[in-house]
Design a protein around this motif. Structure first.
Motif, mmCIF file in Angstrom:
data_model
loop_
_atom_site.group_PDB
_atom_site.id
_atom_site.type_symbol
_atom_site.label_atom_id
_atom_site.label_comp_id
_atom_site.label_asym_id
_atom_site.label_seq_id
_atom_site.Cartn_x
_atom_site.Cartn_y
_atom_site.Cartn_z
ATOM 1 N N ARG A 214 0.886 -1.201 -0.063
ATOM 2 C CA ARG A 214 0.027 0.013 0.148
ATOM 3 C C ARG A 214 0.932 1.241 -0.005
ATOM 4 O O ARG A 214 2.049 1.286 0.706
ATOM 5 N N PHE A 215 0.390 1.914 -0.748
ATOM 6 C CA PHE A 215 1.299 3.470 -0.836
ATOM 7 C C PHE A 215 0.957 4.348 0.262
ATOM 8 O O PHE A 215 1.525 5.333 0.545
ATOM 9 N N ILE B 196 6.234 -2.634 -12.806
ATOM 10 C CA ILE B 196 5.020 -2.911 -12.254
ATOM 11 C C ILE B 196 4.569 -4.187 -12.901
ATOM 12 O O ILE B 196 4.308 -4.197 -14.164
ATOM 13 N N ALA C 228 -11.782 8.226 -21.567
ATOM 14 C CA ALA C 228 -10.825 8.709 -20.807
ATOM 15 C C ALA C 228 -9.360 9.174 -21.490
ATOM 16 O O ALA C 228 -9.018 8.741 -22.707
ATOM 17 N N LYS D 286 -8.282 9.907 -4.729
ATOM 18 C CA LYS D 286 -6.897 9.654 -3.720
ATOM 19 C C LYS D 286 -6.269 8.762 -4.588
ATOM 20 O O LYS D 286 -4.777 8.646 -4.491
ATOM 21 N N PHE E 186 4.393 7.928 -10.525
ATOM 22 C CA PHE E 186 4.878 6.865 -11.369
ATOM 23 C C PHE E 186 4.737 6.789 -12.820
ATOM 24 O O PHE E 186 5.212 6.370 -13.751
ATOM 25 N N SER E 187 3.404 7.540 -13.104
ATOM 26 C CA SER E 187 3.174 7.738 -14.576
ATOM 27 C C SER E 187 3.319 8.932 -15.201
ATOM 28 O O SER E 187 3.135 9.168 -16.518
HETATM 29 C C1 LIG Z 1 -6.928 7.286 -18.606
HETATM 30 C C2 LIG Z 1 -7.314 5.689 -18.995
HETATM 31 C C3 LIG Z 1 -5.922 4.817 -19.637
HETATM 32 C C4 LIG Z 1 -5.089 4.942 -18.617
HETATM 33 C C5 LIG Z 1 -3.439 4.865 -18.962
HETATM 34 C C6 LIG Z 1 -2.822 5.522 -18.159
HETATM 35 C C7 LIG Z 1 -2.601 4.470 -16.664
HETATM 36 C C8 LIG Z 1 -1.685 5.368 -15.576
HETATM 37 C C9 LIG Z 1 -1.679 4.264 -14.410
HETATM 38 C C10 LIG Z 1 -0.532 4.755 -13.904
HETATM 39 C C11 LIG Z 1 -0.302 3.573 -12.856
HETATM 40 C C12 LIG Z 1 0.973 3.798 -12.448
HETATM 41 C C13 LIG Z 1 1.405 2.731 -11.125
HETATM 42 C C14 LIG Z 1 2.606 2.684 -10.826
HETATM 43 C C15 LIG Z 1 2.971 1.889 -9.470
HETATM 44 C C16 LIG Z 1 4.419 1.447 -9.541
HETATM 45 C C17 LIG Z 1 4.809 0.932 -7.973
HETATM 46 C C18 LIG Z 1 5.613 -0.051 -7.990
HETATM 47 C C19 LIG Z 1 4.954 -1.246 -8.136
HETATM 48 C C20 LIG Z 1 5.342 -2.032 -6.809
HETATM 49 O O1 LIG Z 1 6.264 -2.115 -6.197
HETATM 50 S S1 LIG Z 1 4.047 -2.732 -5.821
HETATM 51 C C21 LIG Z 1 2.517 -2.679 -6.345
HETATM 52 C C22 LIG Z 1 2.168 -1.085 -6.109
HETATM 53 N N1 LIG Z 1 0.960 -0.955 -5.185
HETATM 54 C C23 LIG Z 1 -0.022 -0.605 -5.397
HETATM 55 O O2 LIG Z 1 -0.425 -0.486 -6.648
HETATM 56 C C24 LIG Z 1 -0.892 -0.129 -4.378
HETATM 57 C C25 LIG Z 1 -1.446 1.029 -4.462
HETATM 58 N N2 LIG Z 1 -2.771 1.002 -3.856
HETATM 59 C C26 LIG Z 1 -2.958 1.558 -2.291
HETATM 60 O O3 LIG Z 1 -2.070 2.007 -2.071
HETATM 61 C C27 LIG Z 1 -4.524 1.396 -1.943
HETATM 62 O O4 LIG Z 1 -5.190 0.563 -2.629
HETATM 63 C C28 LIG Z 1 -5.284 3.062 -2.103
HETATM 64 C C29 LIG Z 1 -4.906 3.621 -3.510
HETATM 65 C C30 LIG Z 1 -4.486 3.867 -1.096
HETATM 66 C C31 LIG Z 1 -6.806 2.863 -1.830
HETATM 67 O O5 LIG Z 1 -6.810 2.273 -0.606
HETATM 68 P P1 LIG Z 1 -8.367 2.204 0.020
HETATM 69 O O6 LIG Z 1 -9.249 3.615 -0.446
HETATM 70 O O7 LIG Z 1 -8.343 1.583 1.313
HETATM 71 O O8 LIG Z 1 -8.740 0.978 -0.803
HETATM 72 P P2 LIG Z 1 -8.494 -0.563 -0.746
HETATM 73 O O9 LIG Z 1 -7.078 -0.785 -1.663
HETATM 74 O O10 LIG Z 1 -8.366 -1.014 0.666
HETATM 75 O O11 LIG Z 1 -9.562 -1.256 -1.735
HETATM 76 C C32 LIG Z 1 -10.915 -1.319 -1.116
HETATM 77 C C33 LIG Z 1 -11.675 -2.358 -2.062
HETATM 78 O O12 LIG Z 1 -11.762 -1.519 -3.276
HETATM 79 C C34 LIG Z 1 -11.581 -2.451 -4.347
HETATM 80 N N3 LIG Z 1 -10.993 -2.023 -5.233
HETATM 81 C C35 LIG Z 1 -10.119 -1.073 -5.358
HETATM 82 N N4 LIG Z 1 -9.784 -0.498 -6.834
HETATM 83 C C36 LIG Z 1 -10.805 -1.097 -7.429
HETATM 84 C C37 LIG Z 1 -11.293 -0.734 -8.610
HETATM 85 N N5 LIG Z 1 -10.775 -0.166 -9.473
HETATM 86 N N6 LIG Z 1 -12.606 -1.131 -8.887
HETATM 87 C C38 LIG Z 1 -13.436 -1.958 -7.935
HETATM 88 N N7 LIG Z 1 -12.959 -2.414 -6.965
HETATM 89 C C39 LIG Z 1 -11.687 -1.824 -6.526
HETATM 90 C C40 LIG Z 1 -10.607 -3.302 -3.612
HETATM 91 O O13 LIG Z 1 -10.244 -4.553 -4.108
HETATM 92 C C41 LIG Z 1 -11.125 -3.382 -2.067
HETATM 93 O O14 LIG Z 1 -11.818 -4.578 -2.101
HETATM 94 P P3 LIG Z 1 -12.150 -5.628 -0.896
HETATM 95 O O15 LIG Z 1 -13.161 -6.457 -1.304
HETATM 96 O O16 LIG Z 1 -10.652 -6.174 -0.914
HETATM 97 O O17 LIG Z 1 -12.434 -4.787 0.301
#
Ligand SMILES: CCCCCCCCCCCCCCCCCCCC(=O)SCCNC(=O)CCNC(=O)[C@H](O)C(C)(C)COP(=O)(O)OP(=O)(O)OC[C@H]1O[C@@H](n2cnc3c(N)ncnc32)[C@H](O)[C@@H]1OP(=O)(O)O
Ligand SMILES: NC(=O)C1=CN([C@@H]2O[C@H](COP(=O)(O)OP(=O)(O)OC[C@H]3O[C@@H](n4cnc5c(N)ncnc54)[C@H](OP(=O)(O)O)[C@@H]3O)[C@@H](O)[C@H]2O)C=CC1
Length: 427
Positions: A116-117, A231, A340, A386, A394-395
């Motif tokens: 988690r971030f 990623i 989007a 958020k 990262f993007s």
């Molecule tokens: C514009 C369209 C085209 C797009 C193109 C561009 C895309 C750009 C994307 C850029 C992404 C870059 C990402 C880079 C990451 C690099 C990092 C390095 C990689 C790693 O080393 S490790 C992996 C990285 N870690 C993560 O990604 C974790 C990040 N997440 C978090 O920290 C938390 O989840 C966050 C964001 C703080 C949210 O927390 P919170 O609000 O508490 O929510 P939960 O995570 O607990 O989730 C609750 C619940 O909701 C479900 N959920 C989450 N997302 C969705 C969704 N999109 N749709 C439906 N449901 C979702 C989740 O599964 C949970 O369900 P439960 O049943 O488990 O409660």
């Protein structure tokens, strides 16, 4: 020389984080491609009202294991769950289990972490750093251990633009930090967190960097390998294309865009999107385990497991592919028609947030209220904002990873071993 699959024959493997995304794929691959592996010992905690055994039984029913199940319906006999809560002293492993592990384990894969971030520093430190330290001290007692593979992240040193396959020192000594945070009040830790993480974006990348230092310092005589994936996304080929079990990183963004909820996100069109399929990462991890045990490098070898240097793909291209895919294959029950765009401009982003996110959410919530239902759209958007706020670091920028060790491993494998089955997708 034996193949990788043959090397794993008869081995007892210890896996942390086996119930997670990468851990499950690691187990599946070992069971399918190394059918003579002796046993997989997995550290599991009870969670969400389920006992350890219930969790493991449920996990083995997952579609991911279908191919393994077809080959060997009794595959569960090779999985030995060990009760463990990694944030507890001694990892909360019973003395009997410690005895078993220290007498039989040949290779350790340490995948468990909080990813988690927004994790408070104390908890991220407890799990990502202190648990790693404790696991290393358990590993030191293992009488037949041949390799210890630690899963880090390519973004552990994301405060640098060019990242070599080395462990970078940190300004604060991990042990001193652990000692100091132990007695500090949570509110003080919250206040000093930004100073400690410095130019890193979150506690995740900071504690993963600390963990690498701990692995280096506490490795003693162990043979260590550190895997740094970028990623990690859905599987490319194995056990079947497209398997994923989470909404982390880009996958949550893609789904939110496909549902027509997400209309804008801050990202640079030209920045490299360093995505890597989970099966490729796992193949490399298993190969690194074999290499570490057989070649016993004098110092820990780090493998930057990245794709940008080999086959660069950009966020702009991803936007195009994601949107055209959802237009051709719409998701069920979408909030709106998907449309989007990414933008690097803060002002344009704020404009679209207002016009395309907040305004429709207000209207929809008003409609829900008038029809006697609970408003929910604004709450969903606040959470989405958020999440994308935490991802935009990262993007919006590029990194350059040196992958010499990863390439060396691949060429070595090609040259000396018959590893078509194990590494067919990553080579
Ligand atoms: C514009 C369209 C085209 C797009 C193109 C561009 C895309 C750009 C994307 C850029 C992404 C870059 C990402 C880079 C990451 C690099 C990092 C390095 C990689 C790693 O080393 S490790 C992996 C990285 N870690 C993560 O990604 C974790 C990040 N997440 C978090 O920290 C938390 O989840 C966050 C964001 C703080 C949210 O927390 P919170 O609000 O508490 O929510 P939960 O995570 O607990 O989730 C609750 C619940 O909701 C479900 N959920 C989450 N997302 C969705 C969704 N999109 N749709 C439906 N449901 C979702 C989740 O599964 C949970 O369900 P439960 O049943 O488990 O409660
Ligand atoms: N996913 C990605 O994009 C990337 C991941 N990585 C690294 O790969 C590794 C695996 O990540 P991933 O599989 O995605 O993560 P997941 O969040 O899917 O899995 C985390 C695992 O750690 C376990 N765990 C967490 N807390 C504890 C605890 N207190 N005691 C025991 N076990 C615990 C979880 O168990 P439980 O089921 O009980 O919660 C789960 O098995 C991590 O080290 C991560 O840093 C690196 C780069 C990218």
């Amino acid at each position: 020389m034996t193949s990788i699959s043959e090397w794993y024959a008869g081995k007892n493997v210890l896996i942390t984080g086996a119930t997670g995304f990468m851990g499950k794929v690691l187990m599946e691959k070992l069971l399918r491609s190394c059918p003579d592996v002796n046993a997989l010992y997995i550290l599991v905690r009870p969670k969400a009202g389920q006992s350890m055994s219930e969790r493991v039984q449920d996990m083995m029913k997952c579609k991911l294991f279908d191919r393994v199940r077809e080959d060997n319906p009794d595959f569960h006999q090779k999985i030995i769950p060990i009760s463990s809560e990694l944030t507890q002293p001694g990892l909360a492993i019973s003395p009997e289990d410690v005895q078993t592990l220290t007498s039989c384990i040949n290779i350790v894969f340490h995948c468990a972490a909080t990813i988690r971030f927004d994790e408070p520093l104390k908890h991220a430190l407890q799990l990502n750093v202190i648990a790693t330290q404790q696991l290393l001290s358990l590993a030191q007692q293992m009488q037949h251990l041949q390799a210890f593979i630690h899963i880090s992240t390519a973004y552990a040193n994301c405060n640098r633009r060019h990242i070599d396959e080395v462990i970078y020192p940190l300004p604060v000594e991990p042990k001193k930090l652990i000692d100091s945070l132990e007695w500090m009040d949570d509110s003080i830790i919250r206040d000093i967190t930004p100073h400690l993480i410095g130019d890193r974006p979150n506690t995740y990348t900071y504690t993963k960097a600390l963990a690498e230092c701990v692995v280096q310092q506490e490795s003693g005589k162990l043979n260590i390998g550190i895997i740094r994936p970028s990623i990690v996304g859905a599987s490319w080929q194995e056990p079947f294309p497209g398997w994923i079990d989470n909404f982390n990183g880009p996958s949550g963004v893609f789904i939110a865009a496909g549902k027509g909820i997400l209309r804008t996100m801050r990202a640079s069109n030209d920045a490299v999107a360093d995505l890597i399929p989970v099966d490729v990462v796992i193949n490399l991890t298993l190969a690194a385990g074999w290499y570490t045990a057989v070649h016993r490098p004098k110092t820990a070898l780090v493998y930057n497991c990245t794709t940008g240097g080999i086959n660069p793909f950009h966020w702009g291209e991803i936007e195009h592919h994601v949107m055209s895919t959802f237009k051709r294959n719409p998701l069920e029950q979408a909030f709106r028609r998907p449309n989007a765009n990414i933008t690097s401009s803060y002002l344009i982003y704020q404009y679209w947030i207002l016009v395309s996110h907040k305004f429709p959410a207000l209207i929809y919530d008003l409609f829900l209220r008038l029809s006697g239902q609970k408003p929910q759209m604004m709450r969903i958007f606040n959470r989405l904002h958020k999440a994308i706020g935490l991802l935009e670091y990262f993007s919006s920028q590029d990194w350059e990873w040196n992958s010499d060790n990863m390439n060396m491993l691949m060429s070595h494998i090609n040259k000396y071993t018959h590893c078509e089955t194990l590494l067919n997708s990553s080579l």
